[in-house]
Design a protein around this motif. Structure first.
Motif, PDB file in Angstrom:
ATOM      1  N   LEU A 119       0.874  -1.185   0.000  1.00 51.40           N
ATOM      2  CA  LEU A 119       0.000   0.000   0.000  1.00 51.40           C
ATOM      3  C   LEU A 119       0.897   1.217   0.000  1.00 51.40           C
ATOM      4  O   LEU A 119       1.856   1.276   0.768  1.00 51.40           O
ATOM      5  CB  LEU A 119      -0.828   0.051   1.272  1.00 51.40           C
ATOM      6  CG  LEU A 119      -1.873  -1.015   1.510  1.00 51.40           C
ATOM      7  CD1 LEU A 119      -2.530  -0.760   2.866  1.00 51.40           C
ATOM      8  CD2 LEU A 119      -2.928  -0.968   0.427  1.00 51.40           C
ATOM      9  N   MET A 120       0.583   2.186  -0.859  1.00 51.71           N
ATOM     10  CA  MET A 120       1.364   3.430  -0.846  1.00 51.71           C
ATOM     11  C   MET A 120       0.416   4.603  -0.627  1.00 51.71           C
ATOM     12  O   MET A 120      -0.705   4.602  -1.129  1.00 51.71           O
ATOM     13  CB  MET A 120       2.114   3.599  -2.169  1.00 51.71           C
ATOM     14  CG  MET A 120       3.247   2.621  -2.357  1.00 51.71           C
ATOM     15  SD  MET A 120       4.169   2.965  -3.883  1.00 51.71           S
ATOM     16  CE  MET A 120       5.578   1.856  -3.664  1.00 51.71           C
ATOM     17  N   GLY A 121       0.883   5.581   0.121  1.00 52.94           N
ATOM     18  CA  GLY A 121       0.122   6.819   0.312  1.00 52.94           C
ATOM     19  C   GLY A 121       1.043   7.978  -0.002  1.00 52.94           C
ATOM     20  O   GLY A 121       2.194   7.978   0.437  1.00 52.94           O
ATOM     21  N   ALA A 122       0.557   8.947  -0.790  1.00 49.53           N
ATOM     22  CA  ALA A 122       1.418  10.069  -1.174  1.00 49.53           C
ATOM     23  C   ALA A 122       0.714  11.387  -0.928  1.00 49.53           C
ATOM     24  O   ALA A 122      -0.511  11.478  -1.062  1.00 49.53           O
ATOM     25  CB  ALA A 122       1.799   9.949  -2.643  1.00 49.53           C
ATOM     26  N   ASP A 123       1.485  12.391  -0.569  1.00 44.51           N
ATOM     27  CA  ASP A 123       0.920  13.722  -0.326  1.00 44.51           C
ATOM     28  C   ASP A 123       1.976  14.772  -0.654  1.00 44.51           C
ATOM     29  O   ASP A 123       3.176  14.504  -0.562  1.00 44.51           O
ATOM     30  CB  ASP A 123       0.522  13.840   1.155  1.00 44.51           C
ATOM     31  CG  ASP A 123      -0.298  15.103   1.430  1.00 44.51           C
ATOM     32  OD1 ASP A 123      -0.826  15.693   0.475  1.00 44.51           O
ATOM     33  OD2 ASP A 123      -0.406  15.491   2.605  1.00 44.51           O
ATOM     34  N   VAL A 124       1.518  15.952  -1.049  1.00 43.56           N
ATOM     35  CA  VAL A 124       2.424  17.091  -1.239  1.00 43.56           C
ATOM     36  C   VAL A 124       1.841  18.244  -0.433  1.00 43.56           C
ATOM     37  O   VAL A 124       0.659  18.535  -0.561  1.00 43.56           O
ATOM     38  CB  VAL A 124       2.506  17.515  -2.725  1.00 43.56           C
ATOM     39  CG1 VAL A 124       3.421  18.727  -2.886  1.00 43.56           C
ATOM     40  CG2 VAL A 124       3.013  16.365  -3.579  1.00 43.56           C
ATOM     41  N   THR A 125       2.658  18.874   0.424  1.00 39.01           N
ATOM     42  CA  THR A 125       2.152  20.071   1.107  1.00 39.01           C
ATOM     43  C   THR A 125       2.922  21.275   0.593  1.00 39.01           C
ATOM     44  O   THR A 125       4.121  21.187   0.321  1.00 39.01           O
ATOM     45  CB  THR A 125       2.332  20.002   2.631  1.00 39.01           C
ATOM     46  OG1 THR A 125       3.728  19.857   2.904  1.00 39.01           O
ATOM     47  CG2 THR A 125       1.597  18.851   3.225  1.00 39.01           C
ATOM     48  N   HIS A 126       2.204  22.384   0.458  1.00 38.79           N
ATOM     49  CA  HIS A 126       2.792  23.593  -0.112  1.00 38.79           C
ATOM     50  C   HIS A 126       3.003  24.632   0.986  1.00 38.79           C
ATOM     51  O   HIS A 126       2.343  24.572   2.019  1.00 38.79           O
ATOM     52  CB  HIS A 126       1.864  24.142  -1.198  1.00 38.79           C
ATOM     53  CG  HIS A 126       1.577  23.129  -2.262  1.00 38.79           C
ATOM     54  ND1 HIS A 126       2.543  22.677  -3.125  1.00 38.79           N
ATOM     55  CD2 HIS A 126       0.446  22.440  -2.569  1.00 38.79           C
ATOM     56  CE1 HIS A 126       2.015  21.764  -3.924  1.00 38.79           C
ATOM     57  NE2 HIS A 126       0.751  21.599  -3.607  1.00 38.79           N
ATOM     58  N   PRO A 127       3.896  25.592   0.741  1.00 36.41           N
ATOM     59  CA  PRO A 127       4.084  26.648   1.751  1.00 36.41           C
ATOM     60  C   PRO A 127       2.767  27.390   1.980  1.00 36.41           C
ATOM     61  O   PRO A 127       1.928  27.440   1.073  1.00 36.41           O
ATOM     62  CB  PRO A 127       5.142  27.566   1.129  1.00 36.41           C
ATOM     63  CG  PRO A 127       5.299  27.136  -0.288  1.00 36.41           C
ATOM     64  CD  PRO A 127       4.784  25.753  -0.399  1.00 36.41           C
ATOM     65  N   ALA A 128       2.601  27.939   3.182  1.00 39.23           N
ATOM     66  CA  ALA A 128       1.335  28.603   3.518  1.00 39.23           C
ATOM     67  C   ALA A 128       1.065  29.728   2.541  1.00 39.23           C
ATOM     68  O   ALA A 128       1.989  30.391   2.077  1.00 39.23           O
ATOM     69  CB  ALA A 128       1.439  29.170   4.930  1.00 39.23           C
TER      70      ALA A 128
END
Length: 850
Positions: free
Chosen positions: A590-599
């Motif tokens: 199982l893979m989970g991916a996320d990208v968070t950006h600067p505020a």
């Protein structure tokens, strides 16, 4: 995976719905969608509009209003709708052919003009852009054709139509409009306004309007001096008569810069002039000099106001606001114009107040949405009448199912070693973790001052914690670790290195854990501890709040134990193989991916985005490893996904001795408009990772997008079908009526409500080589939500994605140049890609981020 039905029309580039699920108990729920009863039958006409000079949308709308009033006859009374920027839609062709230019003057109350400035002239160029064939939209809704650009434009036209009138009458932000009725003050001169979100959504065989509540912060209108007192947290305005120190002045300038104000000292007869605050003077009003010309040469602002307006300033010790070069206004003659949106980050206290305002029980929320429908008044909307669009006034009732609850397993020596949780919550009484880690080499570091009393308290807490950990199935070899104290404002890195050495010396073994006792919930100390332990020393840390150590609580210690156990490579609980057949039948990752950006509003545009990938390591899908990359800011596609996937596939192989034959990839945080780009790039990357390991290695891949940022909410139809918080029961799945006309998507509300209205998670399958049917993917996704290692309740989204999200949040702390000190400036670090430390290899293979 484009599916072509026998007719040969390609309905979607993604996965077609494989039929409906049958698992679980059927019931009906309300959803905040309102059916479009009649769509425009005739074709719509799309025009491109250019307004010069270029001004913001709010002013564009005023210009458009003026244009409609002035040229009603030239438009043959046809009502057109406008998106505030470039697009106009009309129900009939406008009478002037393909293009025409109009000139108009905006009368004098638009605000940011001074009495000296002449009225403003604008030019509108309107040009025919095309005809929208509504029949194309009907064909798409009836699953007779795919989503073409024509369909997208038709949906956009309907979106603009339902928003046109509210946008003309209310303050709008994005897809929501806001009204000051029922507004509530937040702390510090800010108030929260109630808003309504609306969006036209295509669903099987019909269009629906999704209506929801939203809330946003505005500056309070009224006297500027009152706001200053609130921003600086003074009891009343009298405390300002003494003037400000430098720190307060800087803080205030930051808070009110760019605010629009009007002046009150010229009496009511003249139009109130409006200005924008550029900055504050360094000097108070009675020491801010300027050249008054024929009024008597150089004088200070206080004297000038006394002579010119016979006004003695009560706050002459405060700085002036600068609104133009060499134009200084005393604060006490300024008023804040109401209805200005607060764009800066809210501080902790404001955020807490905001949450109180927005957190509403499902019944209340449903009632407020109905009130919003009255404000929207679709029936009395002359634009919608002319276009021929009617909308139902009742919330849509949809079919739902409550999925069966899986059996959860702890260690065989537990009481009730395997059980079916009730209501999505359970406790650890008499339970032992499935695989207990061994803790031998560790140390405790308390970030506060040292005294005997404090030392005894800490020892008492450690004793309670070690007993709980042993009872819960961990093997604690050393129950009296070395305890040291450190200054929370001091050299944190050095303190942690000392603790690491003492742990190693005491146990004559490689240190495994440093337990940190923190004085408060402040971010800076926590961030620095995690940066040092994750990227410099390479040891797991467990932080606890000082207040929890004063009177140790069994339940609290048990929760801490769950986190420590997985940080050291243990496993808390697992599902029996028959509840997750897809994972247990054949080696599956199982893979989970996320990208968070600067505020948003981050002052430094070079700040990077952070991408993370988490993947399961065993046949029980209970243990995960993580990989992180720092990439260009605001970039949604994961750039180095091929190498990240390769690392984790290798780790899986090292842990299990088998290569995964199947990959189930859950991807967080992608909006509909990005589906194609993300799918094409990221599927390619995962395939490339497999080929790089072995040219013949081709596991089957399923790619599912997981969305939480949407406005769909469910409301139980009656009390006995809701949980204690009034929300739908955990395991509620909806896959008809309000979903995509043809594609494989569903909503799953997997968690029990805590407070407010729960938000279901939207799962959308973009690619599938594993031939999931609706039941197999829905039950697997739901069952996995019982395996989140950090708590004893079922969570709202699948753990691989939840973990990827935690890893992204943690990685923000790995940057050296970050300034975490003030909630308001947490976006202002230097955090460039180069300043991020890399997580040490030993930690990457355990769940250090828990």
């Amino acid at each position: 995976m484009a599916h072509t039905p026998s007719g040969g029309v390609q309905l979607t580039e993604f996965v077609k719905r494989p039929g409906l699920g049958r698992e679980g108990r059927p019931l009906k729920v309300r959803a905040n969608f309102f059916e479009v009863l009649t769509l425009p039958q005739q074709d719509l006409h799309h025009y491109d509009v250019t307004i010069t000079p270029d001004v913001p949308p709010a002013l564009n709308r005023r210009i458009f209003q003026q244009f409609e009033d002035m040229f009603r006859a030239d438009l043959s009374n046809i009502r057109t709708v406008f998106d505030g920027r470039k697009n106009i839609f009309a129900p009939k062709p406008l009478p002037f052919g393909d293009a025409r230019t109009f000139e108009l003057t905006l009368p004098e109350d638009d605000g940011i003009t001074s009495s000296k400035r002449p009225p403003r002239n604008f030019v509108l160029k309107i040009k025919k852009a095309g005809t929208i064939r509504m029949e194309v939209l009907h064909r798409f809704l009836d699953s007779k054709q795919g989503l073409t650009n024509d369909c997208l434009t038709a949906i956009m036209a309907l979106d603009v139509l339902i928003r046109h009138k509210p946008s003309m009458e209310h303050t709008t932000v994005g897809r929501s409009f806001y009204t000051p009725q029922g507004s509530k003050p937040l702390f510090g001169g800010v108030e929260v306004w109630q808003g309504y979100y609306q969006s036209a959504r295509p669903t099987p065989r019909k269009m629906m309007i999704n209506i929801d509540l939203s809330a946003t912060a505005f500056y309070e209108g009224g006297q500027l001096i009152q706001m200053v007192a609130k921003v600086l947290n003074k009891r009343n305005v009298d405390e300002l008569r003494r003037g400000l120190n430098d720190r307060d002045r800087v803080k205030l300038e930051k808070a009110i810069k760019n605010l629009k104000i009007c002046v009150t000292h010229r009496g009511e007869t003249t139009k109130k002039r409006r200005f924008k605050i550029m900055k504050l003077t360094q000097t108070p009003a009675n020491h801010t000099n300027f050249d008054a010309g024929d009024q008597g040469g150089t004088m200070d602002v206080a004297t000038y106001f006394n002579r010119q307006y016979n006004t003695r300033l009560g706050f002459a010790a405060l700085p002036c606001v600068v609104v133009r070069k060499n134009v200084f206004l005393p604060m006490e003659v300024c008023e804040v114009i109401p209805g200005q949106r607060h764009i800066r980050k809210l501080n902790d206290r404001q955020t807490a107040d905001m949450i109180k305002f927005t957190c509403q029980q499902p019944q209340m929320r449903a009632n407020k949405i109905r009130q919003g429908l009255d404000i929207l008044n679709y029936r009395g909307n002359e634009y919608m009448q002319q276009f021929g669009m009617r909308v139902a006034t009742d919330m849509t009732v949809v079919d739902a199912r409550v999925l069966p609850v899986p059996t959860l397993n702890y260690h065989a020596s537990s009481t009730d070693a395997s059980f079916v949780p009730n209501g999505g919550v359970w406790n650890l009484r008499g339970k032992r973790v499935a695989t207990g880690a061994t803790l031998g080499s560790w140390a405790v570091i308390a970030f506060d001052r040292e005294d005997d009393l404090r030392m005894n308290t800490i020892k008492g807490f450690i004793q309670e914690l070690t007993v709980t950990c042993s009872d819960t199935g961990m093997n604690i070899m050393n129950k009296t670790p070395p305890i040291m104290h450190a200054n929370p404002q001091g050299d944190i890195e050095n303190a942690l290195k000392q603790a690491w050495l003492r742990a190693g010396n005491a146990a004559k073994a490689q240190p495994q854990l440093i337990l940190c006792i923190l004085p408060n919930t402040g971010v800076p100390l926590y961030a620095e501890i995690k940066r040092v332990s994750d990227t410099v020393i390479g040891v797991a840390t467990q932080c606890v709040q000082k207040k929890h150590t004063l009177r140790p609580n069994k339940q609290y210690c048990a929760n801490v134990c769950l986190k420590i156990n997985v940080k050291l490579g243990g496993m808390n609980s697992f599902l029996k193989a028959t509840d997750i057949p897809f994972i247990s039948d054949r080696p599956t990752i199982l893979m989970g991916a996320d990208v968070t950006h600067p505020a948003p509003g981050a002052s430094n545009n070079s700040r990077p985005s952070i991408a993370s990938l988490c993947a399961s390591m065993d046949a029980k899908a209970s243990r995960y490893a993580a990989s992180i990359r720092v990439q260009a800011g605001k970039e949604e596609i994961i750039v180095d996904l091929a190498n990240m996937a390769k690392e984790l596939l290798k780790t899986f192989y090292q842990t299990c001795g088998r290569k995964p034959e199947r990959i189930l990839f859950y991807r967080d945080g992608v909006s509909e408009g990005q589906f194609s780009a993300v799918l094409n790039s990221e599927i390619k990357a995962v395939k490339a990772a497999c080929t790089a390991l072995d040219a013949q290695y081709k596991p089957t891949i399923t790619f599912v997008v997981v969305q939480k940022r949407h406005h769909t909410r469910f409301f139980p139809m009656n009390k006995n079908e809701s949980d204690r918080s009034g929300n739908c029961l955990p395991g509620t799945v909806v896959e008809s009526t309000i979903i995509h006309p043809t594609e494989f998507d569903f909503y799953l509300q997997s968690h029990p409500g805590l407070q407010g209205t729960s938000r279901p998670t939207h799962y959308h399958v973009l690619y599938d080589e594993n031939n999931f049917n609706a039941d197999s993917l829905q039950t697997l996704s739901y069952n996995l939500c019982y395996l989140y290692a950090r708590c004893t309740r079922v969570v709202s989204l699948v753990p691989p994605v939840y973990y990827a999200d935690l890893v992204c949040s943690r990685a923000r702390f790995h940057s050296r140049g970050e300034n975490w000190s003030d909630t308001e400036s947490s976006e202002e670090g230097t955090g460039s890609a180069a300043s991020f430390g890399v997580v040490k290899p030993d930690l990457q293979k355990v769940m250090y981020f828990m």
